[in-house]
Design a protein around this motif. Structure first.
Motif, PDB file in Angstrom:
ATOM      1  N   TRP A   1       4.683  -0.825  15.886  1.00 56.32           N
ATOM      2  CA  TRP A   1       5.383  -1.974  14.978  1.00 56.32           C
ATOM      3  C   TRP A   1       6.754  -1.525  14.236  1.00 56.32           C
TER       4      TRP A   1
ATOM      5  N   ASP B   1       0.725  -1.236  -0.162  1.00 59.24           N
ATOM      6  CA  ASP B   1       0.046  -0.046   0.125  1.00 59.24           C
ATOM      7  C   ASP B   1       0.882   1.237   0.045  1.00 59.24           C
TER       8      ASP B   1
ATOM      9  N   TYR C   1       3.829  -4.501   4.767  1.00 53.98           N
ATOM     10  CA  TYR C   1       2.731  -3.606   5.366  1.00 53.98           C
ATOM     11  C   TYR C   1       1.095  -4.382   5.003  1.00 53.98           C
ATOM     12  N   ASP C   2       1.241  -4.821   3.904  1.00 55.58           N
ATOM     13  CA  ASP C   2      -0.393  -5.573   3.489  1.00 55.58           C
ATOM     14  C   ASP C   2      -0.607  -6.731   4.464  1.00 55.58           C
ATOM     15  N   GLY C   3       0.277  -7.206   5.415  1.00 56.08           N
ATOM     16  CA  GLY C   3      -0.086  -8.221   6.290  1.00 56.08           C
ATOM     17  C   GLY C   3       0.003  -7.633   7.763  1.00 56.08           C
ATOM     18  N   PHE C   4       0.110  -6.452   7.582  1.00 59.81           N
ATOM     19  CA  PHE C   4       0.199  -5.911   9.185  1.00 59.81           C
ATOM     20  C   PHE C   4      -1.009  -5.708   9.774  1.00 59.81           C
ATOM     21  N   HIS C   5      -2.151  -5.233   9.310  1.00 62.95           N
ATOM     22  CA  HIS C   5      -3.708  -5.198   9.464  1.00 62.95           C
ATOM     23  C   HIS C   5      -3.884  -4.533  10.865  1.00 62.95           C
ATOM     24  N   GLY C   6      -3.016  -3.766  11.214  1.00 63.71           N
ATOM     25  CA  GLY C   6      -3.247  -2.840  12.360  1.00 63.71           C
ATOM     26  C   GLY C   6      -3.374  -3.678  13.607  1.00 63.71           C
ATOM     27  N   ARG C   7      -2.632  -4.785  13.933  1.00 63.97           N
ATOM     28  CA  ARG C   7      -2.499  -5.767  15.125  1.00 63.97           C
ATOM     29  C   ARG C   7      -1.882  -4.806  16.269  1.00 63.97           C
TER      30      ARG C   7
END
Length: 315
Positions: A58, A3, A46-52
């Motif tokens: 992060w 992204d 970043y595509d796999g970050f998902h705001g965890r």
């Protein structure tokens, strides 16, 4: 494809990540490299970050662990004062290139509030003290006491239990408390910074020993990595300038390092131009017996591009 919004969201954290990595590593160049690597790795993932977690948390996690990987094989960075007692006498200068010297952090372009925060956490003597801590203790201390993460968050970032992180933090605090640099005297007055910088620049360019003497405290500390010898008296500093510094025409430009006023100095070459010579970091204190308490002169022309200073001035 990652992204592209990532850069708009992440770039505001670049400055604080740079200062964080610098506190851990003691080298602004190494810190810059690690921040670049952190941003690239975060963008790719970043595509796999998902705001965890928050983006800030992060990014700090990636940067801190990258620094710890570097520190596995790195030697502790030091200032000359970390290798032996200073002198107030005339003495020969001994250069040691093999020592991993602590370096300065460029802080040009920072606003006054940011400079005040950087001054407290990146002051050279403080960063040198951080380097005495084992890497993981250092990392927990930086995350909790400087970056303001909770102990549990620091533990998760470092793959530690909360109890282990709390223990590491306590040991780090105890070590620093036993040998922490004096901080309260260092001025936080921007007006005094500007006046000291103006007077130092003029005395330096004019070769004015008397003008320099009026700026120095009687117990001023003066260090010049990679020279291992350092001075701790006004008389020794003035003698050094009379014998070695003011014998050659000099130029200087203002800058900022570690939140303090600083100077990029130039020495005259055979063709009459002036070439980059050193970055001087100036620490002033309030008082009537002079104001400059500490000067660290980094004799490394390779530092100038990072400070946005030209490497050569016309004659």
């Amino acid at each position: 494809m990652p992204d592209e919004n990532f850069w708009q969201l992440a770039n505001p954290y670049r400055r604080e990540l740079l200062a964080h990595c610098y506190r851990l590593l003691g080298s602004s160049q190494d810190a810059e490299d690690l921040v670049q690597d952190t941003m690239l790795r975060a963008w790719q993932a970043y595509d796999g970050f998902h705001g965890r977690a928050s983006l800030r948390t992060w990014l700090y996690r990636i940067a801190t662990n990258a620094c710890l990987n570097v520190l596995k094989s790195a030697q502790r960075r030091v200032l000359p004062s970390g290798l032996g007692a200073g002198t107030d006498a005339v003495t020969a200068l001994t250069k040691i290139e093999s020592v991993p010297w602590l370096g300065p952090l460029p802080t040009t372009g920072a606003d006054p509030a940011e400079l005040a925060a950087l001054r407290a956490s990146t002051r050279l003597a403080v960063v040198a003290a951080f380097q005495r801590l084992p890497p993981r203790q250092r990392a927990v201390l930086m995350l909790v006491d400087v970056a303001s993460f909770r102990v549990q968050e620091a533990a998760e970032s470092l793959g530690m239990t909360t109890a282990a992180a709390r223990s590491a933090l306590q040991r780090a605090r105890a070590t620093l408390a036993a040998d922490t640099p004096v901080e309260d005297e260092v001025t936080r007055d921007p007006g005094l910074d500007e006046e000291v910088l103006r007077r130092y620049l003029k005395a330096f360019e004019d070769g004015d020993t008397a003008g320099l003497a009026r700026l120095l405290r009687t117990d001023v500390e003066y260090q010049m990595p990679p020279f291992v010898v350092w001075f701790h008296s006004r008389d020794a500093v003035l003698d050094h300038h009379t014998r070695r510094v003011f014998t050659t025409p000099r130029r200087a430009l203002p800058t900022s390092a570690n939140g303090f006023p600083a100077v990029g100095s130039y020495s005259q070459a055979a063709d009459g131009s002036f070439t980059a010579h050193a970055i001087h970091v100036l620490e002033a204190v309030d008082g009537v017996d002079g104001v400059l308490a500490r000067i660290v002169v980094f004799l490394d022309p390779a530092l100038f591009p990072a400070f946005r200073l030209p490497e050569r001035l016309p004659g």
